[in-house]
Motif scaffolding. Structure first.
Motif, short mmCIF file in Angstrom:
data_model
loop_
_atom_site.label_atom_id
_atom_site.label_comp_id
_atom_site.label_asym_id
_atom_site.label_seq_id
_atom_site.Cartn_x
_atom_site.Cartn_y
_atom_site.Cartn_z
N LEU A 186 0.54 10.43 1.18
CA LEU A 186 -0.80 11.03 1.14
C LEU A 186 -0.78 12.49 1.57
O LEU A 186 -1.45 13.34 0.99
N TYR A 217 -6.86 17.14 -6.10
CA TYR A 217 -6.47 16.14 -5.10
C TYR A 217 -6.29 16.77 -3.71
O TYR A 217 -5.54 16.22 -2.89
N MET A 231 -3.18 -3.18 10.17
CA MET A 231 -3.26 -1.76 9.83
C MET A 231 -4.34 -1.05 10.65
O MET A 231 -4.22 0.15 10.91
N GLU A 286 3.87 8.80 4.30
CA GLU A 286 4.67 8.31 3.18
C GLU A 286 4.27 8.92 1.84
O GLU A 286 4.91 8.65 0.83
N ASP A 335 1.61 14.72 1.37
CA ASP A 335 2.15 15.59 0.31
C ASP A 335 1.13 15.83 -0.79
O ASP A 335 1.07 16.90 -1.38
N ILE A 336 0.34 14.79 -1.08
CA ILE A 336 -0.67 14.93 -2.13
C ILE A 336 -1.77 15.88 -1.67
O ILE A 336 -2.11 16.85 -2.36
N LEU A 337 -2.31 15.64 -0.48
CA LEU A 337 -3.47 16.40 -0.01
C LEU A 337 -3.13 17.87 0.26
O LEU A 337 -3.97 18.74 0.12
N TYR A 360 0.83 -1.20 0.00
CA TYR A 360 0.00 0.00 0.00
C TYR A 360 0.87 1.26 0.00
O TYR A 360 0.63 2.21 -0.75
N ARG A 382 -7.93 4.00 4.35
CA ARG A 382 -6.86 4.92 4.71
C ARG A 382 -6.71 6.11 3.77
O ARG A 382 -6.18 7.14 4.15
N LEU A 397 -2.66 -0.31 13.99
CA LEU A 397 -1.84 0.90 13.87
C LEU A 397 -2.71 2.16 13.91
O LEU A 397 -2.37 3.14 14.58
N GLU A 398 -3.81 2.11 13.21
CA GLU A 398 -4.69 3.30 13.18
C GLU A 398 -5.20 3.61 14.59
O GLU A 398 -5.25 4.78 14.98
N LYS A 413 -1.55 5.92 14.05
CA LYS A 413 -0.73 5.97 12.83
C LYS A 413 -1.55 5.48 11.64
O LYS A 413 -2.07 4.36 11.65
N THR A 414 -1.72 6.32 10.62
CA THR A 414 -2.40 5.88 9.40
C THR A 414 -1.35 5.51 8.36
O THR A 414 -0.60 6.37 7.89
N VAL A 415 -1.31 4.21 8.03
CA VAL A 415 -0.31 3.73 7.06
C VAL A 415 -0.47 4.49 5.74
O VAL A 415 -1.57 4.57 5.20
N GLY A 416 0.60 5.06 5.25
CA GLY A 416 0.57 5.75 3.95
C GLY A 416 0.47 7.26 4.05
O GLY A 416 0.79 7.96 3.09
N TYR A 417 0.05 7.76 5.21
CA TYR A 417 -0.18 9.20 5.30
C TYR A 417 1.14 9.98 5.21
O TYR A 417 1.32 10.80 4.32
#
Lengths: 682, 682
Positions: free
Chosen positions: B658, A131, B642, B656, B660-662, A64, A183, B645-646, B650-654
């Motif tokens: 997400l 986005y 996962m 890493e 930066d995108i948002l 992911y 997520r 973790l939440e 901790k939200t997996v991918g955030y």
């Protein structure tokens, strides 16, 4: 590495122009050039984030995270090259399959566009297109899937505050399965029952914020991942429970139905049915079907031109390439025939859709209703057959097909969700079947039917037909093929109609009860009809191929002929039972089947290479472009985490138990276990 | 938890004595008691090591470690209760499916027993039985599976030192796939070409030490795991490469063939073919088929008695249980009919095997050759059909069938390896088919054939038969069923024989070439014949059930009748083509199919409960004994890493990507990417 010699020889022996077929698949040489350029953008040589090589060894969360990092990079590429809808759609499916951003771009944003009022659009669309928000589609619940009308989540209008209160009133009303929910998404389009002053107005859609600016769930929202799946595990399918969450009234999507400040509900008097989403989703399914089936077949056919097994009776020191066995050809070339038939279905649906979008409002509603009904069955037949074909491709790779390193299990388990997604297949068949029954009733009353069912007006004549073909060539004439399936499905339809009416007369629950007692037959009818429409779509398109791209016509025609023969031979009883075909004609078709396998054999590698998959895309040791199957398997297993540990001197399991077993220490630890009387469990 | 009311009501409505069927399945009431007691030994309430609850969330290494720990515990139980072969075999399959110790106990040790000289046995057997050594079966290589004669690994006799030198001369000769090889085994039974003085004596077997007393690979041995698989991932299938490894001459298994100190090779002049391994392996496959299919059906049928979907036309406020749909019944009850037919096949093979073992040497070799040949096809047909039936069960659970928490993907992906293991299915069909062709040639010459093919002597009479049955009851008469399939398969056989002979006359490669051009037909013939033998096995056994356990007879008979009808209707063209059945008879069978579905509907839950699976064994939220499907799904997803973790913030991918995108940060990082001209790939 040097290309495997058998594979290289097979490529040399291909007689049709492979690149011309590539252009045809892509929609023209310019599109081929464009797609190659797009693929070069996401080549791992440009950026290792696009490398899939260790994919089989990744855990769910690692995978992911990789996809999120890749998405970021791709959004940069999108901006940099100002990629528009078609290019972007192609690129994300190529590099990320259907995940995360795909759902946002292909489902969330278009739904906002279609269902929001202008005022709403001006607020939300820029956010979605930038986005700044990422969205998902909140429909399915724990207790309800295909039966949308029974969804339980409520959106209750609160006069005092001009808000809706979103609530999950039961366990079964928890939203379950939505992709990108767990997520990724900050917002969702929610399907819920609209309640105003205790009156239930049925299912409507709303936009709801799920996560705050720190990406934490909003108050009253419980959110999580639905856990590991059969496949598609990098996608974060989620669940969501609402506890009295308030949203502003303006968050209802109000292009059509509206709720005013005083709680007044209005809906257009003659709400126009919107077919475009459904039809475009089904095109998407056909697109995915050709994508995944072509991947599986590329792997299996390349491997079958490298793998040798069994003694060659012509030279006992040799072994045969497994693609030289008739049974292997039957498995894989039947898959090829399905691949190209599905492709022709897709082209047909696309043209229809483009035409519909261009002439919105001008196209006959009945025609669109027909397309809607018959495309339901087509989705079901196509996904059923493609799933079987992918599994056949897996089995055709023998033992190595069981390894994830073959790449096929990944294709198979991803694809498998399409048989239940967007309408479970049996329900889809029943929709088409019931539409046919309804149309037949109209035809029996003497009214005419438009579109593809216009032949129903001559049903009694068609039912009397027998096939007069005397040779294989005659049997394979395009028109003769269509007549055969038209006759066969119509016979099933007519018999079914009689049987339902007869039993309805005495059934305690009348017509509906009788329909329920005929579900097996309705599904069979629907499948037969969808074979018929597949053949129409294929032969219509083949006509223009014959004129415009004549060099690829013969092989495409051979594939569709094989599709036809397989479809007949898989249920030839239905062609014999009323004497439409004679036993001799069936026997000719059986010979024809083998002839076609021989014709396709030298072209097979061209028919898969033409899809232009690169190694990074297939993630398959067996499907390597250069045929170095065994070298690759041996290289890849070095990445297995447990082998890495072993190289570091640690054997997983040894200290944890094996040592005690091998040294006999376990015997010293035995303690008596109390055992009571054991009763039967149930 | 309270049992779901619909499920409880369904259980009450079962009319046959469920426990009596349990006894029948187990082989008598005493065996049921014994099995229940055995299962109680591995109840997670006694020891949490037996709990499977978190299995869907385990990684490969965690799962393997759990199995090793469990094995240790089970070996203690074995010792404590002095469990013998049958009990132990039942217990390890119940608690560990086929893994690690199973392979040691069911394949390694028995092979030593059968193939070692007495002297060798006295050395090795005690070690194997004590688990001081753990063994595997080193046959398949990277480049060769079913074609054992072409294995490449060499065992070269070295006169000077009285040793064999074991070597992997090529990449493709690396041993690949053996179960329990990667981490578990200390020793292996190796299949390799025996070479003495440069002469190749073909494939022989040897015992080779793989790991030393610290469990490190022996010198010259490279060993590892073959990586992730479609399923069965806790089993450590491995690879193994030999670089000039020396073993003593005494390590060749010398019960039959021998090599003396001076390098003299001897083999018994008239080596008796040993059928028992092959036959017992095929019994094992039938055993696994009933085990896995009964699991999948237990899950799907229980869920179908809890899940509601679609409007009830009798009461629009209600939804129907999905098991009330004819199409759902067809999917699942066809599975049930296959389950019990496979069970009858298993009983037949078991009796035959016991008889063989008791009377070893006294049984007609031809009879055993027939059993060997026909059981090959039976293995193929059974595993093909069961795999399809498990996939159907998965699909019958709709969207939730895609979740690993349904338990079905696990059953499916485990079972899937059986279609290529121990002889790839197409090769198995061909063996049976060629045996039938050979027997037919004998019969045509007027010689008689023993055993089940004795009717071949009357082939011309049988080919003339037509079915005279006038009612459904007549059609379903046991003898009439058998006659139908006997006639049908024999017609295929006779036509095939003619066709092969005709084309052989002019084929450039004669008879063998002609056979190769008829592979599709040979497979079809073989499948038809195996349906026939399945029906014989079922009806023979049903005869004694009728006498001895009459209360369970009617429902078992209904299931076999359904098996018969499905087998006919899936290829009814083959019964129509020569007029054996009339269209009216086919129509009666179609009505019979629906009647049988109605008969089975109230008994369905009993037909799965009778297998007595507990929740810990099914590992399925959908197949819960108490029907609390949704509660369990909601509870189990809390274990998803996962989600844990939440909950910890901790939200997996955030972080890493997400984020930066948002926030739009990704746009600031864009760098130009060099793009050259892109060429076609191939």
């Amino acid at each position: 590495m040097v290309v495997n010699v058998d594979l290289a020889n097979a490529r040399k022996a291909v007689s049709f122009p492979v690149e011309e077929l590539t252009h045809f698949i892509n929609g023209g040489p310019e599109k081929t050039v464009r797609r190659r350029w797009l693929r070069s953008l996401v080549d791992p040589q440009n950026d290792p984030i696009f490398s899939n090589i260790d994919q089989p060894f990744l855990s769910r969360d690692q995978y992911y995270i990789l996809m999120i990092k890749r998405l970021k990079k791709m959004l940069q590429l999108k901006k940099l090259h100002n990629l528009q809808r078609d290019d972007w759609g192609y690129l994300i499916i190529f590099a990320m399959e259907l995940s995360i951003s795909t759902l946002h771009d292909l489902f969330f944003t278009p739904t906002l566009e279609r269902q929001m009022s202008e005022e709403q659009s001006s607020k939300w669309l820029p956010l979605a297109k930038d986005y700044s928000i990422l969205g998902c589609y909140l429909q399915t619940e724990l207790g309800h899937g295909s039966n949308v009308r029974k969804l339980e989540t409520t959106a209750t209008y609160i006069h005092e505050t001009d808000e809706f209160e979103i609530h999950s009133p039961t366990l079964t009303s928890i939203k379950w399965w939505p992709g990108a929910l767990a997520r990724t998404s900050t917002h969702g389009i929610l399907f819920a029952r609209l309640i105003i002053d205790k009156k239930d107005y049925g299912i409507h859609s709303f936009i709801v914020q799920l996560r705050d600016e720190r990406h934490k769930p909003m108050p009253g929202i419980e959110i999580g991942d639905v856990g590991p799946k059969y496949g598609y595990n990098y996608n974060d399918n989620g669940f969501l429970r609402f506890t009295r969450v308030r949203i502003p009234r303006e968050n209802m999507l109000m292009r059509f139905s509206k709720v005013s400040r005083n709680g007044h509900y209005s809906t257009p008097p003659h709400a126009k049915i919107i077919y475009d989403t459904l039809v475009s989703n089904r095109i998407g399914f056909l697109e995915l079907s050709t994508l995944f089936l072509s991947k599986a077949l590329t792997i299996a056919i390349r491997y079958s031109l490298v793998r040798k097994q069994g003694d060659d009776y012509k030279d006992l020191n040799n072994e045969n390439l497994i693609l030289d066995y008739q049974s292997q050809q039957y498995k894989l070339f039947s898959g090829l025939s399905l691949l190209y038939a599905s492709f022709f279905n897709k082209i047909y649906m696309q043209k229809l859709y483009e035409n519909y979008i261009k002439n919105i409002g001008k196209i006959d509603d009945n025609l669109m209703a027909e397309v809607h009904a018959s495309s339901a069955g087509l989705k079901a037949l196509c996904t059923d057959l493609v799933l079987e074909a992918i599994e056949n491709a897996r089995q055709s790779c023998g033992g190595h097909g069981y390894s994830q390193l073959s790449g096929i299990p990944n294709v198979l388990t991803y694809y498998a969700h399409l048989v239940s997604a967007e309408g479970e297949n049996t329900i889809m068949y029943l929709q088409t079947g019931r539409y046919l029954l309804k149309s037949f009733l109209i035809a029996k009353k003497g009214s005419s039917i438009g579109g593809r069912l216009s032949h129903l007006s001559f049903y009694s004549k068609i039912l009397m037909e027998k096939c007069a073909a005397e040779t294989l060539d005659d049997l394979l004439d395009a028109e003769t093929q269509l007549c055969a399936f038209r006759h066969m499905y119509l016979r099933l339809l007519s018999n079914l109609d009689t049987s339902i009416e007869t039993s309805a007369a005495t059934h305690p629950h009348g017509y509906n009860g009788s329909i329920a007692d005929h579900m097996i037959d309705i599904v069979n009818l629907s499948r037969a009809y969808c074979h018929y429409t597949t053949l129409i779509n294929s032969h219509e398109r083949l006509q223009s191929v014959k004129k415009e791209q004549s060099a690829i016509y013969p092989i495409l025609r051979a594939l569709i002929d094989l599709y036809f023969i397989n479809a007949v031979l898989n249920q030839f009883g239905d062609f014999l039972i009323d004497g439409y075909y004679t036993p001799h004609q069936i026997s000719l078709l059986k010979q024809g089947q083998k002839k076609l396998l021989n014709i396709i054999r030298p072209e097979a590698i061209g028919l898969v290479d033409t899809w232009e998959f690169c190694d990074n895309n297939l993630i398959s040791a067996l499907g390597r472009e250069d045929g170095n199957v065994y070298e690759t398997l041996y290289e890849w297993v070095k990445m297995e985490p447990m082998n890495i540990l072993e190289r570091q001197g640690k054997t997983v399991g040894y200290e944890e138990g094996l040592k005690d077993i091998l040294t006999g220490k376990y015997l010293k630890e035995i303690k008596e276990i109390e055992i009571g009387k054991v009763k039967p469990r149930l």
